[in-house]
Design an enzyme around this catalytic site. Structure first.
Site, PDB file in Angstrom:
ATOM      1  N   HIS A   1      -3.757   3.674  -5.139  1.00 35.04           N
ATOM      2  CA  HIS A   1      -4.099   2.365  -4.560  1.00 35.04           C
ATOM      3  C   HIS A   1      -4.395   1.342  -5.642  1.00 35.04           C
ATOM      4  O   HIS A   1      -4.273   0.137  -5.416  1.00 35.04           O
ATOM      5  CB  HIS A   1      -5.296   2.497  -3.618  1.00 35.04           C
ATOM      6  CG  HIS A   1      -5.582   1.236  -2.856  1.00 35.04           C
ATOM      7  ND1 HIS A   1      -4.794   0.795  -1.810  1.00 35.04           N
ATOM      8  CD2 HIS A   1      -6.552   0.295  -3.006  1.00 35.04           C
ATOM      9  CE1 HIS A   1      -5.271  -0.339  -1.330  1.00 35.04           C
ATOM     10  NE2 HIS A   1      -6.336  -0.669  -2.045  1.00 35.04           N
TER      11      HIS A   1
ATOM     12  N   TRP B   1      -3.884  -9.794   3.075  1.00 38.71           N
ATOM     13  CA  TRP B   1      -5.316  -9.598   3.295  1.00 38.71           C
ATOM     14  C   TRP B   1      -5.791 -10.501   4.430  1.00 38.71           C
ATOM     15  O   TRP B   1      -5.421 -11.675   4.511  1.00 38.71           O
ATOM     16  CB  TRP B   1      -6.124  -9.922   2.042  1.00 38.71           C
ATOM     17  CG  TRP B   1      -6.117  -8.838   1.029  1.00 38.71           C
ATOM     18  CD1 TRP B   1      -6.770  -7.649   1.096  1.00 38.71           C
ATOM     19  CD2 TRP B   1      -5.419  -8.834  -0.228  1.00 38.71           C
ATOM     20  NE1 TRP B   1      -6.530  -6.902  -0.036  1.00 38.71           N
ATOM     21  CE2 TRP B   1      -5.709  -7.606  -0.871  1.00 38.71           C
ATOM     22  CE3 TRP B   1      -4.588  -9.750  -0.879  1.00 38.71           C
ATOM     23  CZ2 TRP B   1      -5.192  -7.263  -2.112  1.00 38.71           C
ATOM     24  CZ3 TRP B   1      -4.067  -9.425  -2.119  1.00 38.71           C
ATOM     25  CH2 TRP B   1      -4.370  -8.192  -2.725  1.00 38.71           C
TER      26      TRP B   1
ATOM     27  N   ARG C   1      -1.946  -1.433  -6.440  1.00 39.49           N
ATOM     28  CA  ARG C   1      -2.065  -2.693  -5.694  1.00 39.49           C
ATOM     29  C   ARG C   1      -3.038  -3.629  -6.408  1.00 39.49           C
ATOM     30  O   ARG C   1      -2.796  -4.834  -6.504  1.00 39.49           O
ATOM     31  CB  ARG C   1      -2.532  -2.402  -4.269  1.00 39.49           C
ATOM     32  CG  ARG C   1      -2.733  -3.619  -3.371  1.00 39.49           C
ATOM     33  CD  ARG C   1      -2.932  -3.148  -1.936  1.00 39.49           C
ATOM     34  NE  ARG C   1      -3.479  -4.155  -1.057  1.00 39.49           N
ATOM     35  CZ  ARG C   1      -2.760  -5.084  -0.410  1.00 39.49           C
ATOM     36  NH1 ARG C   1      -1.447  -5.126  -0.593  1.00 39.49           N
ATOM     37  NH2 ARG C   1      -3.331  -5.941   0.397  1.00 39.49           N
TER      38      ARG C   1
ATOM     39  N   LYS D   1      -2.652  -2.732   7.576  1.00 39.14           N
ATOM     40  CA  LYS D   1      -4.076  -2.456   7.742  1.00 39.14           C
ATOM     41  C   LYS D   1      -4.768  -3.537   8.557  1.00 39.14           C
ATOM     42  O   LYS D   1      -5.639  -3.248   9.379  1.00 39.14           O
ATOM     43  CB  LYS D   1      -4.733  -2.323   6.367  1.00 39.14           C
ATOM     44  CG  LYS D   1      -6.183  -1.867   6.426  1.00 39.14           C
ATOM     45  CD  LYS D   1      -6.737  -1.638   5.045  1.00 39.14           C
ATOM     46  CE  LYS D   1      -8.184  -1.161   5.099  1.00 39.14           C
ATOM     47  NZ  LYS D   1      -8.741  -0.951   3.734  1.00 39.14           N
TER      48      LYS D   1
ATOM     49  N   ARG E   1       0.830  -1.194   0.000  1.00 40.19           N
ATOM     50  CA  ARG E   1       0.000   0.000   0.000  1.00 40.19           C
ATOM     51  C   ARG E   1       0.871   1.254   0.000  1.00 40.19           C
ATOM     52  O   ARG E   1       2.051   1.217   0.348  1.00 40.19           O
ATOM     53  CB  ARG E   1      -0.924   0.013   1.216  1.00 40.19           C
ATOM     54  CG  ARG E   1      -1.963  -1.110   1.204  1.00 40.19           C
ATOM     55  CD  ARG E   1      -2.844  -1.067   2.440  1.00 40.19           C
ATOM     56  NE  ARG E   1      -3.944  -2.034   2.342  1.00 40.19           N
ATOM     57  CZ  ARG E   1      -3.852  -3.306   2.724  1.00 40.19           C
ATOM     58  NH1 ARG E   1      -2.715  -3.765   3.229  1.00 40.19           N
ATOM     59  NH2 ARG E   1      -4.880  -4.120   2.606  1.00 40.19           N
TER      60      ARG E   1
END
Length: 334
Positions: free
Chosen positions: A263, A289, A266, A204, A177
Site C-alpha cells: 500500500h 479520496w 500508493r 474504497k 490500491r
C-alpha cells in the site's frame, strides 16, 4: 417451550437445558416479558447477537464488511447472550483493554468503534434501546507517510520478477490500491483514450475513479495484451491473486528496503506528485479520496509550491513598501 404471546404469536423453542425447573423458569420469564412488551409497551430484551446479525445484514455494501465480520468473531465471545441494556461503559472498556494488550491501541479502537456503531444503530434506527454508553477511544500516534525515492524504486524493480515489476510500475503510475490493480479487467481499460476506471463497488470510497494512463502505465498495459481474455495482470496465464507474496518480501529485503508495504506504493505515487507541485485538490481527485484530510498528509512534501504561493504576499508587501518609500522621498525633495 410452547406458549402464545398476548399478540397472538406462538412461541416455540428449546430452553437449552435438560433441567425441568430451569426450563419452567425460563418459560415463565419469556411469557412475562412478552406480556410486558405487548401490554405495557416495554421494549423487547434484545441481546448482542440480535444486533450484530442485523448490523451485518444491513451493512453488506460497506467496503469494510469483511473486516467487520472478522472483528465480530473476536467480540462475540465477550458479549454473547448479553442484553443490549446490560452492555455498559465498564464492560466495553474491559473489552477495549483486552484487545489493546493483545494487539495495539489502534486495533482496539477499530473494535470499540464497531461496538459503538452497532449500539448507535440499535438506539437511533431500530429503537431497541434508549441510550448508548459513552465509549472513549485510545489516542493513536499519527503514522508518518512511508514512501520511496526514485532510486529506491529502481533498486526494488531490479529484484522483482517481470510480472511483479509490471504490477509495481502500474501502481506507481496510477496510484491505484492493490485490489484495484490485481482485479483490473480489460473491460475497464480504454487503450485508445488512455484511461481506465474503477467502478463504485470496487472503490474504497464507493465512488467511481477515473484514472488517466500516463506513458509508463500504457507501456505496462501493452505488455499484458493477449495474456488473458478478462484480467489484465496474470502469472503463467492465471490471474494474479496476491501481491504481498514471498517473492515481493524477498525482493524488498534484497533491495535493502525495510518497513514497506504494498500500500505504500500508493503513498509513494502521491508523495511524488505532491513534490512536483500537484495541487492537493487535483491529487484528491486523481486518488479517489473522499476526504480532504487524507490528502493533507502529503502537503508538507510540497514546500516549493507553498513558498511560491507565500511569496505572492511578499511581492505585495514589497510593492507597498516601495511605493511608500518613493512617496516619502518625493515629499522630502519638495
Amino acid at each position: 417451550m410452547d406458549f402464545v404471546a398476548p399478540s397472538g404469536e406462538r412461541v416455540r423453542c428449546s430452553a437449552g437445558t435438560a433441567d425441568k425447573k430451569q426450563a419452567q423458569e425460563l418459560h415463565d420469564s419469556l411469557k412475562a416479558e412478552a406480556w410486558r412488551v405487548q401490554k405495557m409497551g416495554d421494549k423487547p430484551a434484545y441481546v448482542w447477537e440480535d444486533a450484530a446479525l442485523k448490523f451485518l445484514l444491513e451493512t453488506q455494501h460497506k467496503a469494510t464488511h469483511r473486516d467487520d465480520k472478522s472483528r465480530m468473531r473476536w467480540i462475540n465471545p465477550h458479549l454473547k447472550g448479553k442484553k443490549l441494556t446490560d452492555i455498559d461503559r465498564e464492560l466495553i472498556s474491559r473489552i477495549g483493554e483486552l484487545k489493546a494488550k493483545e494487539s495495539s491501541p489502534s486495533t482496539a479502537n477499530r473494535v470499540l468503534a464497531l461496538i459503538r456503531s452497532i449500539l448507535r444503530k440499535a438506539m437511533q434506527e431500530w429503537e431497541w434501546i434508549d441510550k448508548v454508553p459513552r465509549i472513549r477511544l485510545y489516542k493513536e500516534a499519527k503514522r508518518r507517510v512511508r514512501w520511496l525515492t526514485p532510486e529506491q524504486v529502481q533498486g526494488l524493480l531490479q529484484e522483482l520478477p517481470p510480472h511483479q515489476q509490471d504490477m509495481v510500475l502500474f501502481a506507481l503510475s496510477t496510484g491505484l490500491r492493490q485490489a484495484n490493480v490485481l482485479k483490473l479487467e480489460w473491460s475497464q481499460v480504454d487503450l485508445i483514450r488512455k484511461v481506465c476506471w474503477i467502478h463504485p463497488d470496487q472503490a474504497k470510497a464507493r465512488k467511481a475513479i477515473h484514472v488517466p494512463l500516463n506513458s509508463s502505465a500504457m507501456d505496462v498495459l501493452l505488455r499484458q495484451v493477449g495474456k488473458h481474455p478478462e484480467r489484465v495482470f496474470t502469472f503463467r496465464g492465471v490471474p494474479s491473486a496476491n501481491a504481498n507474496t514471498r517473492g515481493w518480501r524477498a525482493a524488498l529485503k534484497r533491495a535493502g528496503i525495510e518497513n514497506f508495504r504494498w500500500h505504500d506504493l500508493r503513498h509513494t505515487w502521491a508523495s511524488w506528485l505532491a513534490q512536483q507541485g500537484t495541487p492537493l485538490n487535483v491529487l484528491q481527485e486523481l486518488g479517489g479520496w473522499e476526504s480532504e484530510t487524507m490528502v493533507k498528509r502529503y502537503a508538507h512534501l510540497a514546500p516549493a509550491q507553498l513558498v511560491e504561493h507565500s511569496e505572492r504576499v511578499a511581492n505585495l508587501l514589497n510593492g507597498t513598501n516601495m511605493a511608500q518609500a518613493k512617496d516619502k522621498g518625493a515629499r522630502q525633495l519638495a
